[in-house]
Every structure is written in C-alpha cells, then in structure tokens.
Design an enzyme around this catalytic site. Structure first.
Site, PDB file in Angstrom:
ATOM      1  N   LYS A  22       0.843  -1.206   0.000  1.00  0.00           N
ATOM      2  CA  LYS A  22       0.000   0.000   0.000  1.00  0.00           C
ATOM      3  C   LYS A  22       0.878   1.257   0.000  1.00  0.00           C
ATOM      4  O   LYS A  22       0.640   2.189  -0.754  1.00  0.00           O
ATOM      5  CB  LYS A  22      -0.893   0.013   1.241  1.00  0.00           C
ATOM      6  CG  LYS A  22      -1.601   1.334   1.458  1.00  0.00           C
ATOM      7  CD  LYS A  22      -2.435   1.356   2.719  1.00  0.00           C
ATOM      8  CE  LYS A  22      -1.669   1.745   3.964  1.00  0.00           C
ATOM      9  NZ  LYS A  22      -1.512   3.176   4.197  1.00  0.00           N
ATOM     10  N   ASN A  23       1.904   1.252   0.856  1.00  0.00           N
ATOM     11  CA  ASN A  23       2.709   2.463   1.013  1.00  0.00           C
ATOM     12  C   ASN A  23       3.604   2.752  -0.190  1.00  0.00           C
ATOM     13  O   ASN A  23       4.206   3.826  -0.273  1.00  0.00           O
ATOM     14  CB  ASN A  23       3.561   2.384   2.283  1.00  0.00           C
ATOM     15  CG  ASN A  23       2.721   2.599   3.528  1.00  0.00           C
ATOM     16  OD1 ASN A  23       1.521   2.853   3.441  1.00  0.00           O
ATOM     17  ND2 ASN A  23       3.353   2.501   4.690  1.00  0.00           N
ATOM     18  N   CYS A 126      -4.674   8.105   9.882  1.00  0.00           N
ATOM     19  CA  CYS A 126      -4.742   7.436  11.178  1.00  0.00           C
ATOM     20  C   CYS A 126      -4.376   8.415  12.295  1.00  0.00           C
ATOM     21  O   CYS A 126      -3.423   9.181  12.167  1.00  0.00           O
ATOM     22  CB  CYS A 126      -3.751   6.271  11.227  1.00  0.00           C
ATOM     23  SG  CYS A 126      -4.308   4.810  10.364  1.00  0.00           S
ATOM     24  N   ARG A 131       1.131  14.580  13.573  1.00  0.00           N
ATOM     25  CA  ARG A 131       1.435  14.459  12.144  1.00  0.00           C
ATOM     26  C   ARG A 131       1.378  15.806  11.401  1.00  0.00           C
ATOM     27  O   ARG A 131       0.528  16.024  10.539  1.00  0.00           O
ATOM     28  CB  ARG A 131       0.511  13.424  11.493  1.00  0.00           C
ATOM     29  CG  ARG A 131       0.605  12.090  12.176  1.00  0.00           C
ATOM     30  CD  ARG A 131      -0.192  11.024  11.476  1.00  0.00           C
ATOM     31  NE  ARG A 131       0.570  10.301  10.490  1.00  0.00           N
ATOM     32  CZ  ARG A 131       0.093   9.288   9.775  1.00  0.00           C
ATOM     33  NH1 ARG A 131      -1.135   8.898   9.935  1.00  0.00           N
ATOM     34  NH2 ARG A 131       0.845   8.671   8.890  1.00  0.00           N
ATOM     35  N   ASP A 316       5.418   0.580  11.719  1.00  0.00           N
ATOM     36  CA  ASP A 316       4.204  -0.089  11.225  1.00  0.00           C
ATOM     37  C   ASP A 316       4.118  -1.555  11.657  1.00  0.00           C
ATOM     38  O   ASP A 316       3.118  -2.214  11.371  1.00  0.00           O
ATOM     39  CB  ASP A 316       4.127   0.004   9.693  1.00  0.00           C
ATOM     40  CG  ASP A 316       3.704   1.386   9.231  1.00  0.00           C
ATOM     41  OD1 ASP A 316       3.298   2.197  10.084  1.00  0.00           O
ATOM     42  OD2 ASP A 316       3.769   1.659   8.010  1.00  0.00           O
ATOM     43  N   ARG A 408      -8.457  -0.547   4.953  1.00  0.00           N
ATOM     44  CA  ARG A 408      -7.608   0.468   4.313  1.00  0.00           C
ATOM     45  C   ARG A 408      -6.280  -0.141   3.873  1.00  0.00           C
ATOM     46  O   ARG A 408      -5.675   0.352   2.912  1.00  0.00           O
ATOM     47  CB  ARG A 408      -7.327   1.613   5.291  1.00  0.00           C
ATOM     48  CG  ARG A 408      -8.563   2.411   5.645  1.00  0.00           C
ATOM     49  CD  ARG A 408      -8.189   3.623   6.458  1.00  0.00           C
ATOM     50  NE  ARG A 408      -7.014   4.257   5.882  1.00  0.00           N
ATOM     51  CZ  ARG A 408      -6.096   4.908   6.567  1.00  0.00           C
ATOM     52  NH1 ARG A 408      -6.205   5.048   7.864  1.00  0.00           N
ATOM     53  NH2 ARG A 408      -5.052   5.449   5.959  1.00  0.00           N
TER      54      ARG A 408
HETATM   55  C1  UD1 Z   1       4.484   6.924   6.257  1.00  0.00           C
HETATM   56  C2  UD1 Z   1       3.670   5.652   6.116  1.00  0.00           C
HETATM   57  C3  UD1 Z   1       3.232   5.132   7.475  1.00  0.00           C
HETATM   58  C4  UD1 Z   1       4.466   4.957   8.378  1.00  0.00           C
HETATM   59  C5  UD1 Z   1       5.312   6.223   8.408  1.00  0.00           C
HETATM   60  C6  UD1 Z   1       6.628   6.039   9.148  1.00  0.00           C
HETATM   61  C7  UD1 Z   1       2.546   5.827   3.977  1.00  0.00           C
HETATM   62  C8  UD1 Z   1       1.285   5.995   3.233  1.00  0.00           C
HETATM   63  N1  UD1 Z   1       2.496   5.942   5.307  1.00  0.00           N
HETATM   64  O1  UD1 Z   1       3.650   7.886   6.881  1.00  0.00           O
HETATM   65  O2  UD1 Z   1       2.579   3.883   7.285  1.00  0.00           O
HETATM   66  O3  UD1 Z   1       4.034   4.657   9.684  1.00  0.00           O
HETATM   67  O4  UD1 Z   1       5.631   6.643   7.062  1.00  0.00           O
HETATM   68  O5  UD1 Z   1       7.348   4.998   8.605  1.00  0.00           O
HETATM   69  O6  UD1 Z   1       3.583   5.602   3.392  1.00  0.00           O
HETATM   70  N2  UD1 Z   1       6.613  14.766  10.520  1.00  0.00           N
HETATM   71  C9  UD1 Z   1       6.777  16.096  10.888  1.00  0.00           C
HETATM   72  N3  UD1 Z   1       6.555  17.040   9.931  1.00  0.00           N
HETATM   73  C10 UD1 Z   1       6.199  16.734   8.656  1.00  0.00           C
HETATM   74  C11 UD1 Z   1       6.047  15.374   8.296  1.00  0.00           C
HETATM   75  C12 UD1 Z   1       6.261  14.411   9.260  1.00  0.00           C
HETATM   76  O7  UD1 Z   1       7.101  16.407  12.034  1.00  0.00           O
HETATM   77  O8  UD1 Z   1       6.024  17.659   7.835  1.00  0.00           O
HETATM   78  C13 UD1 Z   1       6.822  13.734  11.549  1.00  0.00           C
HETATM   79  C14 UD1 Z   1       5.594  12.865  11.828  1.00  0.00           C
HETATM   80  O9  UD1 Z   1       4.700  13.489  12.709  1.00  0.00           O
HETATM   81  C15 UD1 Z   1       6.229  11.631  12.414  1.00  0.00           C
HETATM   82  C16 UD1 Z   1       7.545  11.524  11.642  1.00  0.00           C
HETATM   83  O10 UD1 Z   1       7.779  12.805  11.072  1.00  0.00           O
HETATM   84  O11 UD1 Z   1       6.502  11.822  13.773  1.00  0.00           O
HETATM   85  C17 UD1 Z   1       7.550  10.493  10.534  1.00  0.00           C
HETATM   86  O12 UD1 Z   1       6.391  10.685   9.732  1.00  0.00           O
HETATM   87  P1  UD1 Z   1       6.396  10.371   8.168  1.00  0.00           P
HETATM   88  O13 UD1 Z   1       7.605   9.561   7.840  1.00  0.00           O
HETATM   89  O14 UD1 Z   1       6.187  11.637   7.435  1.00  0.00           O
HETATM   90  O15 UD1 Z   1       5.106   9.462   8.055  1.00  0.00           O
HETATM   91  P2  UD1 Z   1       4.075   9.416   6.853  1.00  0.00           P
HETATM   92  O16 UD1 Z   1       4.749   9.734   5.580  1.00  0.00           O
HETATM   93  O17 UD1 Z   1       2.856  10.173   7.234  1.00  0.00           O
END
Ligand code: UD1
Length: 429
Positions: A22-23, A126, A131, A316, A408
């Site tokens: 999915k990711n 989620c 986030r 995850d 999902r």
């Molecule tokens: C993706 C994955 C999710 C996985 C996560 C971490 C998908 C669709 N989802 O989520 O399944 O759990 O990676 O491996 O691929 N952060 C900030 N600022 C930002 C963006 C992120 O502070 O602008 C923080 C987030 O709050 C979190 C950390 O960075 O604490 C990592 O998040 P991120 O790697 O961005 O997760 P996703 O891309 O949302």
C-alpha cells in the site's frame, strides 16, 4: 458497521500470498500527475485507500482504469491500474477527499511541479500523533513555491516553475521525501535532498520515476540528487511486495504455531525485523517462492525493540510485535520513537488479557499465560491487525469492531488467514 469474529487456538499452515505494498502503491499513483502519458502500475493491492486515492486523482482530471481478473489469472496477483493525467483541470484537493487519507496530501508536490499551483487541504489519516506538515512546506518553499495556509488549506503557487535547491530535512519523513522527490523531477536544475527517508517504498517510487524519464542519483541512500527535466513520460512499473503485510503474517504464524510460506515476498528490506524475530525464537528463511516462517520451540523469547526509520525496526510493525510478545515468559520493552501517540492498541490488547505498562514512549510488556477473547475496537490500521493476530491465539471469541481501518491496508485478510486454518469470519451489518 462490519465486525470480524475470530475464534483463537488454530495453528496456521500453508501459504499466504503477499500483496503489493500500500505504502508504495499510493505515491506511485500520485506520480501519474507528473506526466500527460499513461502510467501503468502492476500488482496494485485492492484496498480502500487505493480506491480513495483514485477518487482524489480523478477529481484532478486523471483517468483511471483498473482491470479486473481474467480467467486463469492468479487470484493473488494484484490488479493493473492505468493512470492518465492527459490534462489536469483542477488543482484543488478538497477537504472531503483529503481528510480521509494523509498520503493524499502528497499531491502538493506534483501539482506544483506540473501546473505551478495547488490548493490542498491539510490531511487526515490514522490518529497516531499530531502528524504536522511543516517539512513539506519547508521543502516546497525551498523549491521556490509561495505558500499560504488559510482555512485549513495549503495554497501554493510557483508561476515560473519550481527551481532546484538543497533541502536538508531535520527529521526523516517518508511523506515529505516522496512529495519533494516528485516535485524535484520537474524543477529547473539540481535538487539535493539530505536526510531523505530510505524506506524501500521511496526507492520504489524513485525507480518508477527513473522509468518515466527522471534523473535521480543516490536511490536507496539518505542523499537523493535530482536533475530536473522538462517533461516525464509514461511507464510501466510493478509495485513492490508489502513488507509490513509480510511481517504481520510472520508474527501471526509465530504466535499460533504451524508453518507458513509467505509467497511473492522477499527477505530484502526486512533485515531488522528478521533479526528481531530470530531473537524471539522464530525462523524466517528464504525459499524459492517467498519466505518460510516457523517458530523454533513452543515459546517466544522476550525481546526489546525501538522503532526507527528504515533500516531500523518499522513503526508499522510495532503494534503487531506487541501482540507477539504478550506470549513470552518474561518482559519485553517496546520504544516508539516515530509517532508520539501510537499506543492506542495497548488498552485493547489489555482487554484480551495482556499485561502492558506504558512509561512515556515505552511500553513494558509482561508475558501472560494466555490471552482470552473479548470485544475490541480497531483504532488505526496497524493497531487493528495487532488485535486480529492476538485474537488468533486468544481463548474463545474475539470480536473486532471498526473493521474499516483494516480494509484500508490489508487485502483479503480473512481469506488469507482462513485458507491457512484460522477460524475467522466477517460479520456483515
Ligand atoms: C508513512 C507511512 C506510514 C508509516 C510512516 C513512518 C505511507 C502511506 N504511510 O507515513 O505507514 O508509519 O511513514 O514509517 O507511506 N513529521 C513532521 N513534519 C512533517 C512530516 C512528518 O514532524 O512535515 C513527523 C511525523 O509526525 C512523524 C515523523 O515525522 O513523527 C515520521 O512521519 P512520516 O515519515 O512523514 O510518516 P508518513 O509519511 O505520514
């Protein structure tokens, strides 16, 4: 709302086909916005998130065509999805669509790069932490976009096009890396992304972008160098196997006992997980068509882990791992370093009899003699599957509510498990 009923106690034996990730599928689908030609994706999992992203992309003007199964085709193979963004006639990603899935926010980068403007609702997804999107905004600004956040929307423009720059992420973000990588492929000149996420799904996106004509160096490393091109073209790409689904079923087998081959997947990208499972007393070995999983003895050893960006232990798989170590004769500690609120499964696992104490970002899991079935609530995608695998060993019936979280991200979960002997069924409302 649908529920899932599980009667615990059966071993798992046989084969479980692993779906496309999915990711990886989600960012690959979004990459279709970067070209007016057709992007053909293979091995796309049939999931609610994939269907939802199709709706979002169609709203921008992307034609999507998903071909069904033909007689004789392997039912386990994912579907073929053709995406054609010949013309983008709407650069707004509205709240009603984006609020359901965080990854849809990533359209920001490709829309800015191709159309010079985008208005994207702040995301949902989620509820596992705050986030924020600050890293995305920082990166788009570095590429020359003007940004404003108003009324719950990010309003952005780059009328003369994006321009390459050096972007240093202060924190590893998978989403911000995907979004920036896509944007940089069409920016003028060179972009360097430092502290980029190294998750295999980022590599899969980069490989596909290269097939589409992008110039990217450093794929798989934490420094990506992108030389912008004027246009990208169509391509064909097969979505890589889902390492999180692989790990989840491996832990289910470790809990129930039995021996299962997870087909269509590989040990690549699972090193830290396989190492932890080895410490727990579970063998995961490569075979011709996938990975064979078997618990070495009757017991699981206590193991302590800390979630980390790739190549570390994946967040995850944290909830599922917590379910696994409820079965030890000792104490395991699990530290969550990626998301600050990713322990919502703790109280639900406790309903099944687990003994877990939370100390800040660390959960101390004391093994219990047995889990007992109960009614439990799915709170997010990975948490809900941890309750399913706990239910597979719990005595009596476990009823899982809010199953839509599972749909999902896990394709045909009940079928895959029941084919291997689990007593699991969906109760339709
Ligand atoms: C993706 C994955 C999710 C996985 C996560 C971490 C998908 C669709 N989802 O989520 O399944 O759990 O990676 O491996 O691929 N952060 C900030 N600022 C930002 C963006 C992120 O502070 O602008 C923080 C987030 O709050 C979190 C950390 O960075 O604490 C990592 O998040 P991120 O790697 O961005 O997760 P996703 O891309 O949302």
């Amino acid at each position: 709302m649908d529920r899932i009923r599980i009667r615990g106690g059966n071993e798992l034996n046989g084969e479980i086909p692993i779906s496309g990730a999915k990711n990886a599928a989600l960012p690959l689908m979004i990459a279709s916005l970067l070209t007016d030609e057709t992007l053909k994706l293979r091995n796309v999992p049939r999931l609610v998130d994939v269907a939802q992203l199709q709706r979002i992309l169609r709203n921008h003007g992307v034609d999507t065509a998903m071909s069904g199964k033909r007689p004789g085709e392997n039912a386990a193979n994912g579907e073929n999805l053709n995406l054609t963004a010949a013309e983008i006639y709407d650069t707004v990603a509205p709240y009603e669509l984006v609020s359901r899935m965080r990854a849809s926010f990533w359209v920001l980068g490709p829309l800015l790069a191709r159309c010079g403007e985008a208005k994207v609702s702040l995301p949902g997804g989620c509820a596992i932490g705050t986030r924020p999107v600050d890293l995305f905004l920082m990166a788009m600004e570095k590429l020359g976009a003007e940004l404003d956040v108003d009324n719950g929307y990010v309003i952005s423009s780059a009328k003369k096009g994006l321009v390459g720059n050096r972007i240093v992420f202060p924190k590893v973000s998978v989403g911000a890396t995907h979004c920036t990588l896509m944007a940089a492929t069409l920016a003028k000149g060179e972009t360097i992304i430092e502290n980029a996420a190294r998750e295999p799904e980022v590599g899969d996106l980069a490989d596909c972008l290269v097939k589409m004509g992008a110039k990217i160096d450093g794929i798989g490393s934490s420094t990506l160098q992108i030389e912008g091109v004027d246009r990208l073209h169509g391509a064909e790409h097969t979505v890589l196997a889902d390492r999180i689904e692989t790990g989840t079923y491996a832990m289910a087998v470790a809990m129930t006992g039995g021996e299962v081959t997870l087909t269509g997947t590989k040990a690549d990208f699972l090193d830290s997980f396989i190492d932890v499972m080895d410490q727990a007393g579970v063998d995961i070995v490569s075979v011709d068509n996938g990975l064979r999983v078997k618990r070495r003895g009757n017991l699981i050893n206590p193991v302590s882990v800390e979630t980390r960006p790739y190549p570390g232990f994946p967040t995850d798989l944290q909830a599922q791992f917590m379910a696994l170590v409820t079965m030890t004769e000792g104490t395991s500690s699990i530290r969550e370093t990626i998301f600050e609120n990713r322990f919502m499964h703790v109280q639900e696992l406790a309903r099944l009899g687990a003994d877990i104490k939370l100390r800040g970002d660390t959960a101390l899991v004391h093994g219990v003699r047995e889990l007992r079935g109960a009614e439990v609530m799915a709170t997010d995608l990975r948490a809900s599957v941890s309750l399913v695998i706990a239910g597979l060993v719990a005595k009596g019936d476990t009823i899982l509510h809010r199953v839509y979280h599972l749909d999902r991200g896990f394709e045909e979960l009940e079928q895959k498990l029941s084919n291997c002997g689990a007593d699991i069924e969906r109760l339709l409302d």
